[in-house]
Scaffold this active site. Structure first.
Site, PDB file in Angstrom:
ATOM      1  CG  ASN A 115      -1.823   1.179   1.270  1.00 48.18           C
ATOM      2  OD1 ASN A 115      -2.253   1.735   0.411  1.00 48.18           O
ATOM      3  ND2 ASN A 115      -1.858   1.832   2.515  1.00 48.18           N
ATOM      4  CG  HIS A 117      -0.603   6.285   4.594  1.00 48.10           C
ATOM      5  ND1 HIS A 117      -1.900   6.337   4.449  1.00 48.10           N
ATOM      6  CD2 HIS A 117      -0.237   7.152   5.503  1.00 48.10           C
ATOM      7  CE1 HIS A 117      -2.123   7.112   5.390  1.00 48.10           C
ATOM      8  NE2 HIS A 117      -1.223   7.464   6.223  1.00 48.10           N
ATOM      9  CB  SER A 144       5.179   5.267   4.241  1.00 45.77           C
ATOM     10  OG  SER A 144       5.405   6.370   5.014  1.00 45.77           O
ATOM     11  CG  ASP A 153      -2.728   3.614   6.776  1.00 46.30           C
ATOM     12  OD1 ASP A 153      -2.616   3.289   5.797  1.00 46.30           O
ATOM     13  OD2 ASP A 153      -3.367   4.455   6.906  1.00 46.30           O
TER      14      ASP A 153
HETATM   15  C1  GAR Z   1      -3.159   8.678  -2.422  1.00 50.50           C
HETATM   16  O1  GAR Z   1      -2.580  10.051  -1.877  1.00 50.50           O
HETATM   17  C2  GAR Z   1      -2.940   7.484  -1.407  1.00 50.50           C
HETATM   18  O2  GAR Z   1      -1.514   7.725  -0.913  1.00 50.50           O
HETATM   19  C3  GAR Z   1      -3.779   7.742  -0.407  1.00 50.50           C
HETATM   20  O3  GAR Z   1      -4.914   7.997  -1.513  1.00 50.50           O
HETATM   21  C4  GAR Z   1      -4.633   8.896  -2.492  1.00 50.50           C
HETATM   22  C5  GAR Z   1      -5.123   7.986  -3.463  1.00 50.50           C
HETATM   23  O4  GAR Z   1      -5.033   8.870  -4.803  1.00 50.50           O
HETATM   24  N1  GAR Z   1      -4.030   6.562   0.242  1.00 50.50           N
HETATM   25  C6  GAR Z   1      -4.245   6.587   1.414  1.00 50.50           C
HETATM   26  O5  GAR Z   1      -4.618   7.449   2.183  1.00 50.50           O
HETATM   27  C7  GAR Z   1      -4.288   5.128   2.077  1.00 50.50           C
HETATM   28  N2  GAR Z   1      -4.350   5.306   3.738  1.00 50.50           N
HETATM   29  P1  GAR Z   1      -5.105   8.316  -6.195  1.00 50.50           P
HETATM   30  O6  GAR Z   1      -6.283   7.812  -6.428  1.00 50.50           O
HETATM   31  O7  GAR Z   1      -5.259   9.352  -7.261  1.00 50.50           O
HETATM   32  O8  GAR Z   1      -4.207   7.339  -6.359  1.00 50.50           O
END
Ligand code: GAR
Length: 197
Positions: A115, A117, A144, A153
């Site tokens: 994943n 984050h 991360s 996470d």
């Molecule tokens: C990203 O910033 C990712 O890191 C975050 O969601 C966003 C998705 O953007 N993930 C989390 O917060 C996981 N806990 P995207 O759909 O444009 O890739």
């Protein structure tokens, strides 16, 4: 002969990391630490019917299964359906790219899952990491990539990268810098994860 690596991507929303991963890896031969790999993105699964990522996957010609979690009675039944679908894809790695659901232990134990984050974990776990990181006043911020377990996470870190934030950056500029770093770090972390399988 390059080693063939099959990947499934799970997302819930915008899908920009998913698009970046597909464009970087799909049907590409890539060398890493003196080994060669040939990548295939077998498919994507999305749990939100209005997610823009569905359009991105379609435009990229990657099969995208819509599995709305609201259609299931509870977490266990959703995770079982998801597990069944991913088993059909026969993948080596499951990549979460903005997949905003906690996965059960049974699901986590069934696959190798990573994943991304948008914070320097263990700081700012959960769904609002960018805002929390922005509002924290921390000088060093970053992103991360980690192995996924049933803890939110929570799994072992594969790769982290940081930058020094500029006091004058608005939330918008700050978010753009976080996302740009995500597009850089996730492909790197995928290669690192694959090399350890
Ligand atoms: C990203 O910033 C990712 O890191 C975050 O969601 C966003 C998705 O953007 N993930 C989390 O917060 C996981 N806990 P995207 O759909 O444009 O890739």
């Amino acid at each position: 002969m390059p080693r063939k690596i099959k990947i499934a991507i799970l997302f819930s929303g915008n899908g920009s990391n998913m698009q970046n991963i597909i464009e970087t890896f799909h049907q590409k031969k890539i060398a890493h630490e003196s080994k060669e790999y040939f990548f295939e993105i077998k498919g994507c699964v999305c749990n939100q019917k209005d997610a823009f990522g569905i359009t991105r996957a379609k435009n990229l010609g990657i099969p995208c299964l819509l599995l709305p979690h609201q259609d299931f009675a509870d977490r266990i039944s959703f995770d079982l359906a998801l597990e069944k679908e991913i088993k059909k894809m026969e993948v080596d790695l499951v990549v979460l790219a903005g997949f905003m659901r906690i996965l059960s232990k049974k699901f986590c134990d069934s696959f190798k899952i990573i994943n991304i984050h948008p914070s320097l974990l263990p700081k700012y776990k959960g769904a609002n990491a960018i805002i929390e990181s922005f509002e924290s006043g921390d000088r060093e911020v970053g992103v991360s990539v980690h192995w996924v377990n049933e803890e939110l996470d929570g799994g072992a870190i594969i790769l982290q990268k940081s930058f020094l934030r500029m006091p004058e950056d608005s939330l918008e500029v700050f978010s753009q810098k976080i996302h740009a770093l995500e597009y850089e770090i996730y492909p790197e972390a995928i290669k690192k994860a694959i090399a350890s399988l």
